[in-house]
Write a protein that holds these residues in place. Structure first.
Motif, PDB file in Angstrom:
ATOM      1  N   LEU A   1       0.836  -1.201   0.000  1.00 21.91           N
ATOM      2  CA  LEU A   1       0.000   0.000   0.000  1.00 21.91           C
ATOM      3  C   LEU A   1       0.872   1.251   0.000  1.00 21.91           C
ATOM      4  CD1 LEU A   1      -2.568  -1.100   2.730  1.00 21.91           C
ATOM      5  CD2 LEU A   1      -2.993  -0.965   0.251  1.00 21.91           C
ATOM      6  N   ILE A   2       0.644   2.132  -0.957  1.00 22.22           N
ATOM      7  CA  ILE A   2       1.408   3.378  -1.029  1.00 22.22           C
ATOM      8  C   ILE A   2       1.206   4.203   0.233  1.00 22.22           C
ATOM      9  CG2 ILE A   2       1.651   5.560  -2.287  1.00 22.22           C
ATOM     10  CD1 ILE A   2       1.020   3.925  -4.844  1.00 22.22           C
ATOM     11  N   VAL A   3      -0.008   4.188   0.775  1.00 19.04           N
ATOM     12  CA  VAL A   3      -0.275   4.957   1.989  1.00 19.04           C
ATOM     13  C   VAL A   3       0.593   4.458   3.144  1.00 19.04           C
ATOM     14  CG1 VAL A   3      -2.289   3.595   2.747  1.00 19.04           C
ATOM     15  CG2 VAL A   3      -2.072   6.010   3.412  1.00 19.04           C
TER      16      VAL A   3
ATOM     17  N   GLN B   1     -11.404  -0.628   8.498  1.00 20.70           N
ATOM     18  CA  GLN B   1     -11.766   0.789   8.404  1.00 20.70           C
ATOM     19  C   GLN B   1     -11.544   1.497   9.738  1.00 20.70           C
ATOM     20  OE1 GLN B   1     -15.758   0.033   6.782  1.00 20.70           O
ATOM     21  NE2 GLN B   1     -15.245   1.542   5.204  1.00 20.70           N
ATOM     22  N   GLN B   2     -11.881   0.835  10.825  1.00 21.22           N
ATOM     23  CA  GLN B   2     -11.702   1.454  12.139  1.00 21.22           C
ATOM     24  C   GLN B   2     -10.223   1.744  12.418  1.00 21.22           C
ATOM     25  OE1 GLN B   2     -13.847   2.816  14.062  1.00 21.22           O
ATOM     26  NE2 GLN B   2     -12.376   3.357  15.640  1.00 21.22           N
TER      27      GLN B   2
ATOM     28  N   GLN C   1      -9.487   8.061   1.028  1.00 20.70           N
ATOM     29  CA  GLN C   1      -9.856   7.319  -0.183  1.00 20.70           C
ATOM     30  C   GLN C   1      -9.945   5.819   0.088  1.00 20.70           C
ATOM     31  OE1 GLN C   1      -6.853   8.595  -2.957  1.00 20.70           O
ATOM     32  NE2 GLN C   1      -7.958  10.459  -3.512  1.00 20.70           N
ATOM     33  N   LEU C   2      -9.028   5.306   0.876  1.00 19.58           N
ATOM     34  CA  LEU C   2      -9.045   3.875   1.190  1.00 19.58           C
ATOM     35  C   LEU C   2     -10.257   3.518   2.038  1.00 19.58           C
ATOM     36  CD1 LEU C   2      -7.723   1.130   0.948  1.00 19.58           C
ATOM     37  CD2 LEU C   2      -6.158   1.768   2.798  1.00 19.58           C
TER      38      LEU C   2
ATOM     39  N   ALA D   1      -5.617   5.625  12.452  1.00 19.02           N
ATOM     40  CA  ALA D   1      -4.436   6.193  11.782  1.00 19.02           C
ATOM     41  C   ALA D   1      -4.689   7.654  11.423  1.00 19.02           C
ATOM     42  CB  ALA D   1      -4.090   5.382  10.529  1.00 19.02           C
ATOM     43  N   GLN D   2      -5.907   7.970  10.976  1.00 21.31           N
ATOM     44  CA  GLN D   2      -6.252   9.363  10.673  1.00 21.31           C
ATOM     45  C   GLN D   2      -6.147  10.227  11.932  1.00 21.31           C
ATOM     46  OE1 GLN D   2     -10.243   8.805   8.960  1.00 21.31           O
ATOM     47  NE2 GLN D   2      -9.513   9.878   7.144  1.00 21.31           N
TER      48      GLN D   2
END
Length: 122
Positions: A11-13, A67-68, A114-115, A73-74
Motif C-alpha cells: 500500500l502506497i499509503v 476501516q476502524q 480514499q481507502l 491512523a487518521q
C-alpha cells in the motif's frame, strides 16, 4: 506501484506513512534532551502509530475492523500535525521543516480517506 496488493507493505499509503515516521525521527533527533519524554516522545509516538494502524487494520479479518484502524491512523495523523505546529510555535522546529512534514501528512490523509471510502460497502 500498480498491481495486486498482497500485503499492507504494497500500500502506497503505508509506504508514505513509514517515510513520514522516519522523517519524524530525523527531525526530532536534534531537539533538546529535556523534551525526550515530552513533545519528542509524543511526536514520535503519533508518527509511528500511523503506519502501525494501517498494518494492523490490514491484518484484521473484516472490513469494518480495517476501516476502524484506518480511522485511528487518521486520528494519529491529526495528532502529529498538532504536535508539529506546537513544535514550530515554541521554536523546536522551523516553519520550513513543519511545512514539509504537513505536506506529507496532507497527502497521507487524502489516501487514508480514499481507502476508507473504497472499503465501504456499496
Amino acid at each position: 506501484m500498480t498491481g495486486k496488493i498482497n500485503s499492507y507493505k504494497d500500500l502506497i499509503v503505508w509506504q508514505q506513512a513509514m517515510d513520514l515516521a522516519v522523517a519524524t525521527y530525523s527531525l526530532t533527533k536534534a531537539w533538546p534532551k529535556e523534551e525526550l519524554y515530552g513533545l519528542t516522545s509524543q511526536v514520535r509516538r503519533s508518527a509511528t502509530s500511523i503506519p502501525a494502524n494501517i498494518a494492523e487494520g490490514y491484518g484484521r479479518d473484516n472490513t469494518g475492523s480495517y476501516q476502524q484502524f484506518l480511522r485511528i491512523a487518521q486520528g494519529s495523523l491529526k495528532e502529529l500535525e498538532t504536535h508539529l505546529q506546537i513544535a514550530e510555535r515554541i521554536g523546536l522546529a522551523t516553519r520550513n521543516e513543519v511545512h514539509h512534514m504537513l505536506s506529507a501528512t496532507e497527502a497521507i490523509g487524502k489516501m487514508l480517506r480514499q481507502l476508507i471510502i473504497k472499503l465501504a460497502p456499496e
